[in-house]
Design a protein around this motif. Structure first.
Motif, PDB file in Angstrom:
ATOM      1  N   LEU A 378       3.808 -13.832  -7.275  1.00 48.64           N
ATOM      2  CA  LEU A 378       2.491 -13.314  -6.915  1.00 48.64           C
ATOM      3  C   LEU A 378       1.593 -13.292  -8.137  1.00 48.64           C
ATOM      4  O   LEU A 378       2.081 -13.150  -9.268  1.00 48.64           O
ATOM      5  CB  LEU A 378       2.585 -11.889  -6.341  1.00 48.64           C
ATOM      6  N   THR A 379       0.285 -13.400  -7.924  1.00 47.55           N
ATOM      7  CA  THR A 379      -0.679 -13.177  -8.996  1.00 47.55           C
ATOM      8  C   THR A 379      -1.642 -12.080  -8.567  1.00 47.55           C
ATOM      9  O   THR A 379      -1.903 -11.890  -7.383  1.00 47.55           O
ATOM     10  CB  THR A 379      -1.495 -14.445  -9.325  1.00 47.55           C
ATOM     11  N   SER A 380      -2.182 -11.368  -9.552  1.00 44.50           N
ATOM     12  CA  SER A 380      -3.114 -10.281  -9.237  1.00 44.50           C
ATOM     13  C   SER A 380      -3.858  -9.864 -10.491  1.00 44.50           C
ATOM     14  O   SER A 380      -3.378 -10.067 -11.610  1.00 44.50           O
ATOM     15  CB  SER A 380      -2.371  -9.069  -8.670  1.00 44.50           C
ATOM     16  N   ARG A 381      -5.028  -9.266 -10.294  1.00 39.50           N
ATOM     17  CA  ARG A 381      -5.682  -8.576 -11.400  1.00 39.50           C
ATOM     18  C   ARG A 381      -4.882  -7.320 -11.738  1.00 39.50           C
ATOM     19  O   ARG A 381      -4.227  -6.747 -10.866  1.00 39.50           O
ATOM     20  CB  ARG A 381      -7.111  -8.189 -11.019  1.00 39.50           C
ATOM     21  N   PRO A 382      -4.958  -6.847 -12.982  1.00 34.71           N
ATOM     22  CA  PRO A 382      -4.182  -5.669 -13.379  1.00 34.71           C
ATOM     23  C   PRO A 382      -4.491  -4.429 -12.552  1.00 34.71           C
ATOM     24  O   PRO A 382      -3.599  -3.612 -12.294  1.00 34.71           O
ATOM     25  CB  PRO A 382      -4.572  -5.457 -14.843  1.00 34.71           C
ATOM     26  N   SER A 383      -5.746  -4.255 -12.133  1.00 36.44           N
ATOM     27  CA  SER A 383      -6.126  -3.036 -11.416  1.00 36.44           C
ATOM     28  C   SER A 383      -5.347  -2.852 -10.126  1.00 36.44           C
ATOM     29  O   SER A 383      -5.127  -1.725  -9.672  1.00 36.44           O
ATOM     30  CB  SER A 383      -7.628  -3.066 -11.110  1.00 36.44           C
ATOM     31  N   LYS A 384      -4.886  -3.936  -9.524  1.00 36.55           N
ATOM     32  CA  LYS A 384      -4.182  -3.857  -8.246  1.00 36.55           C
ATOM     33  C   LYS A 384      -2.752  -3.362  -8.422  1.00 36.55           C
ATOM     34  O   LYS A 384      -2.142  -2.867  -7.473  1.00 36.55           O
ATOM     35  CB  LYS A 384      -4.177  -5.245  -7.592  1.00 36.55           C
ATOM     36  N   LEU A 385      -2.230  -3.466  -9.618  1.00 36.98           N
ATOM     37  CA  LEU A 385      -0.818  -3.132  -9.828  1.00 36.98           C
ATOM     38  C   LEU A 385      -0.524  -1.653  -9.681  1.00 36.98           C
ATOM     39  O   LEU A 385       0.616  -1.260  -9.485  1.00 36.98           O
ATOM     40  CB  LEU A 385      -0.368  -3.623 -11.209  1.00 36.98           C
ATOM     41  N   SER A 386      -1.549  -0.825  -9.782  1.00 33.78           N
ATOM     42  CA  SER A 386      -1.328   0.623  -9.709  1.00 33.78           C
ATOM     43  C   SER A 386      -0.800   1.053  -8.351  1.00 33.78           C
ATOM     44  O   SER A 386      -0.150   2.095  -8.235  1.00 33.78           O
ATOM     45  CB  SER A 386      -2.630   1.369 -10.020  1.00 33.78           C
ATOM     46  N   SER A 387      -1.071   0.259  -7.295  1.00 37.91           N
ATOM     47  CA  SER A 387      -0.646   0.641  -5.947  1.00 37.91           C
ATOM     48  C   SER A 387       0.726   0.083  -5.588  1.00 37.91           C
ATOM     49  O   SER A 387       1.206   0.287  -4.476  1.00 37.91           O
ATOM     50  CB  SER A 387      -1.676   0.162  -4.914  1.00 37.91           C
ATOM     51  N   LEU A 388       1.359  -0.633  -6.534  1.00 40.02           N
ATOM     52  CA  LEU A 388       2.627  -1.282  -6.224  1.00 40.02           C
ATOM     53  C   LEU A 388       3.801  -0.464  -6.739  1.00 40.02           C
ATOM     54  O   LEU A 388       3.718   0.216  -7.759  1.00 40.02           O
ATOM     55  CB  LEU A 388       2.674  -2.678  -6.841  1.00 40.02           C
ATOM     56  N   GLU A 389       4.900  -0.558  -6.021  1.00 42.19           N
ATOM     57  CA  GLU A 389       6.103   0.202  -6.375  1.00 42.19           C
ATOM     58  C   GLU A 389       6.801  -0.430  -7.573  1.00 42.19           C
ATOM     59  O   GLU A 389       7.058  -1.632  -7.592  1.00 42.19           O
ATOM     60  CB  GLU A 389       7.053   0.221  -5.168  1.00 42.19           C
TER      61      GLU A 389
END
Length: 896
Positions: A378-389
């Motif tokens: 997966l790819t994502s901006r860093p800000s999205k990672l806060s909602s991931l387990e």
């Protein structure tokens, strides 16, 4: 046996490691070394001298060979020296190759490098499996003939989807070669991994990068001690911290840093057989496209919709999950969040036929309830990672963008012509703002795009190259106006558009707003259009695709428009309020904005824009020049405060952007004193300082002690140094090649240098002949300080030819700690006996012994003008010291 990152490596550990390595055949060891070559080079590059010392102590190479590699590194760079060292040793014989690995193993106890620990741990824990996997990645699985046909169709399809990633492809149009889009100039991105979910790191990275302040020095420090640097084709390599091959990988990076480009290149290289052939099939999806799927789907139907050519054989393809890789690009663009909380497992898919929302399918693949054993990227901006387990991803990697070498290579690929690319890159490197901006590939493209008309001749002569950051941004905006509009709109309409965007930007700067919703755009009468995509970007929201936010491509672009609007639509109250805020702000928030404001006051800078939007406000220009003229130079100087020195340099940046030489002359004065000691000056600072010096008739004193200006900075200052009466360059690690710049000042026909301090640098006897020649031509210098340079006897012999000349006017000479020995003393005594100007001589901290006591005695008696001589910290015996102190000569002070 397992190596420990923090444990001391004992002799028994080294013996055990040697035994382990002896289990590999010569061919296996060669294949392992080839596999780890990128890691080897990267590790060696970070501290090649430590490795050379270890190799020499273990008799893998000789001391002379080690010196040769040191010389190679000095004449080229550490990366090329590391490549040469690795290749040379691995090409020698098996014993040398084993010796290199043993040397690296031993270094672990005093070198906590993640790539070093990673490859050693993998060899120890996973070496045999790695050899098998390498063969699998090269040759792929043995598929039946029919499935092989479908695999070929699938690879061809993915090649078509990602064809723009083909290296060195030509981009020809009817108008000849054209620089294509960002992705076609693919440069390997720097990717770091820590195999752990580290939310704070990503937040810090985004905050730094969003401000354009990614600090390369600190990043490289972290990469040496904490983060493992990996190439994109190693994302699914064995992880030494978790001790297994990851099945789920997250690649994180800020907007524009190259996440999509990276995965497209990954897919293209798989489809063309370059890497990861252990995956029989790779499925590539974008969340942006998946957002359009409203109804629930099964994984099978999702694959068939995107890859219909696999429909007939899909059940067979999905039979072996460990041969499959699923790639999902742009998680931050997904309308709905992934269900990655610990609960809710009953909702997950179990079979490819299960019908669920798309995000549930993705979650099921990640949690391995669906197609257990498959791999997911997966790819994502860093800000999205806060909602991931935490723990869902076996490896979290961050794209840190372009470091210096990658930026230079990108310029080379963009411009094609080596000379043009070098000139453009040199220009950008001289600008702190632009150079920092170019860590991000998207912004690197913006900069190259803006500079293209300035460095290439499209029709006739190229445009003048920008001198300032403001001129660069003017060039970019005019480029967008020229190329992003179907037809050139009339000036008033274009002016109204830029005014609307400008007031939006200005409101954001003064209220610390960087992201705007639709209401902001409506309030400021901004109509989003293809033209504005050169400045503004849409940011889809994850909860509702109908809601989008907008932001400027970069904070610096927002700051430019915030300054520009005051020239296009002058409002006295708003201008006054903004200037009051900028004056009261101590955090530097308005620093770049102020530079643009100053820069746009110059007629030549604003002229290209005025051709499109009409004349700028004369009142704004008058106000800005008045503001700059009110600077009190004497008050700005705070010699004891580093903050005051940096503040003065920021003011100099305003002067540089304004390009108003008369204004600078009036503010700084005719005989200024400038002290920037202990303030780290980058080359761009030296460029700015050189401009200020060029506006002055004379500089009474310029102190640049411990500024670490080095050769690049001194080269920028060279043309103006002859104006300075007292110049101090102490403790800058200046080396022999930089002496030519100092000599140019000494030889200048209008040289005013009276005092020159070059102590505590890295000059040697090699530059003394050049210095002596310049001193022979000079008629102004009265004081020369050369302490703590390795001049030695040979270097002194060149200088004495000057000091013995009757025309020599030097009154004060500092030679302490310059490596002078007894053999120097006779010639020194002979030369100075003919000198009638020298008053003060410092010979302390050299290697004089009792053997030259008679020459020193004679020097004291025969040097006619000498009033002070310092001889302390030499190797004289107490008796000789006493004798020399007792030498009687009227008017002479002898000090030990």
């Amino acid at each position: 046996m397992a190596s420990n990152q923090w444990a001391v490596v004992s002799k028994d550990n080294i013996v055990a490691f040697r035994k382990h390595m002896d289990n590999y055949t010569s061919g296996e060891l060669k294949r392992l070394s080839e596999h780890f070559r990128p890691d080897l080079v990267y590790v060696l590059e970070n501290d090649i001298f430590t490795v050379l010392q270890e190799l020499t102590s273990r008799h893998i190479i000789t001391a002379q060979q080690a010196q040769d590699y040191c010389d190679w590194e000095r004449n080229h760079d550490s990366a090329r020296a590391a490549e040469k060292l690795a290749d040379d040793i691995l090409a020698m014989n098996q014993a040398a190759g084993l010796g290199l690995w043993e040397c690296l193993f031993a270094l672990q106890s005093r070198w906590a490098h993640p790539n070093l620990h990673g490859m050693l741990e993998e060899i120890i824990q996973n070496g045999q499996n790695l050899l098998k996997e390498n063969l699998l990645n090269e040759n792929g699985h043995a598929l039946d003939a029919e499935l092989k046909v479908y695999q070929k169709k699938h690879k061809d399809n993915l090649c078509d989807l990602t064809w723009m990633m083909k290296e060195n492809r030509s981009s020809e149009t009817s108008q000849g070669p054209q620089p294509p889009s960002i992705s076609s100039h693919y440069v390997e991105l720097k990717v770091v991994s820590d195999c752990h979910f580290r939310q704070q790191t990503h937040q810090e990275h985004e905050a730094l990068a969003a401000a354009g302040e990614l600090n390369e020095y600190h990043l490289q420090r972290r990469m040496k001690s904490e983060l493992e640097c990996i190439t994109p084709d190693r994302l699914f390599r064995w992880c030494f911290r978790t001790r297994h091959v990851p099945l789920s990988v997250m690649v994180s990076g800020v907007a524009g840093v190259g996440k999509t480009t990276l995965v497209q290149k990954f897919v293209f290289d798989w489809a063309t057989g370059k890497h990861y052939q252990k995956f029989a099939f790779v499925f590539f999806f974008k969340f942006r496209d998946l957002n359009a799927i409203i109804e629930k789907r099964s994984l099978e139907s999702l694959i068939c919709q995107t890859y219909p050519h696999l429909r007939d054989k899909l059940p067979r393809v999905l039979e072996d999950p460990e041969k499959l890789l699923f790639i999902f690009d742009g998680l931050d663009e997904s309308k709905t969040d992934l269900k990655l909380n610990r609960g809710g497992s009953q909702e997950l898919c179990r079979n490819p036929e299960d019908v669920k929302p798309v995000t549930v399918i993705v979650t099921s693949l990640l949690k391995q309830t669906l197609l257990k054993g498959c791999s997911v990227l997966l790819t994502s901006r860093p800000s999205k990672l806060s909602s991931l387990e935490a723990g869902v991803f076996h490896r979290v990697a961050s794209i840190v963008g372009f470091l210096s070498k990658e930026r230079e290579r990108y310029f080379s690929m963009f411009f094609g012509d080596e000379r043009v690319s070098r000139e453009a890159f040199t220009y950008v490197r001289d600008s702190q703002v632009l150079y920092t901006l170019c860590y991000n590939p998207s912004y690197c493209w913006i900069t190259c795009t803006a500079l293209k008309p300035c460095f290439t001749a499209k029709a006739g002569r190229p445009q003048p190259a920008p001198k300032t950051v403001t001129q660069l941004f003017v060039s970019y905006v005019t480029h967008i106006m020229t190329n992003h509009t179907q037809e050139r709109p009339e000036p008033q309409r274009m002016r109204d558009t830029l005014i609307s965007v400008g007031w939006l930007a200005e409101y954001g700067i003064t209220n610390h707003i960087l992201v705007f919703d639709l209401k902001y755009l409506q309030d400021f009468n901004v109509e989003f259009s293809p033209f504005l995509t050169g400045f503004l970007v849409e940011n889809p929201q994850t909860d509702d695709s109908s809601q989008v936010t907008y932001s400027f491509l970069h904070l610096t672009i927002q700051e430019f428009f915030a300054a520009l609007v005051h020239y296009l639509d002058y409002k006295e109250d708003k201008f006054r309020d903004t200037m009051a805020k900028s004056r009261s702000c101590k955090e530097g928030d308005y620093e770049i904005f102020s530079r643009f404001l100053a820069g746009l006051s110059h007629p030549a800078t604003k002229m290209p824009l005025e051709r499109y939007v009409g004349k700028f406000s004369a009142e704004t220009t008058r106000k800005v020049i008045g503001w700059l003229s009110e600077m009190n130079y004497e008050e700005l100087q705070s010699p004891e405060e580093p903050e005051g020195k940096r503040r003065l340099m920021n003011i100099f940046n305003l002067f540089f952007e304004s390009q108003n030489s008369q204004l600078v002359h009036d503010v700084v004065g005719k005989a200024a004193h400038m002290d920037f000691s202990d303030l780290y000056l980058m080359p761009v600072d030296c460029t700015v300082l050189a401009y200020v010096l060029s506006c002055c008739e004379e500089i009474q004193r310029l102190t640049l002690d411990s500024c670490f200006i080095q050769s690049e900075g001194l080269e920028r200052l060279r043309a103006e140094l002859h104006k300075v009466r007292e110049l101090s360059l102490l403790d800058n690690d200046l080396k022999d090649p930089t002496m030519k710049d100092i000599c140019k000042a000494l030889e200048h026909q209008n040289c005013r240098l009276e005092a020159l301090s070059l102590g505590r640098n890295a000059f040697t006897e090699q530059c003394c002949e050049e210095l002596a020649s310049a001193l022979a031509e000079n008629r102004t210098l009265l004081s020369l300080e050369l302490k703590k340079n390795k001049l030695r006897t040979m270097g002194l012999s060149y200088l004495l030819r000057v000091f013995e000349s009757p025309e020599c006017k030097i009154r004060k000479l500092g030679l302490q700690g310059t490596g002078l020995s007894d053999e120097s003393c006779g010639s020194l005594c002979s030369a100075l006996s003919k000198n009638s100007s020298l008053r003060h001589l410092n010979l302390s901290a050299n290697m004089f012994t009792d053997r030259c006591a008679e020459e020193v005695h004679l020097l004291i008696l025969t040097c006619p003008s000498l009033t002070e001589i310092r001889l302390g910290l030499n190797d004289f015996s107490p008796e000789v010291e006493k004798q020399l102190k007792n030498v009687q000569r009227e008017g002479l002070d002898i000090r030990f």
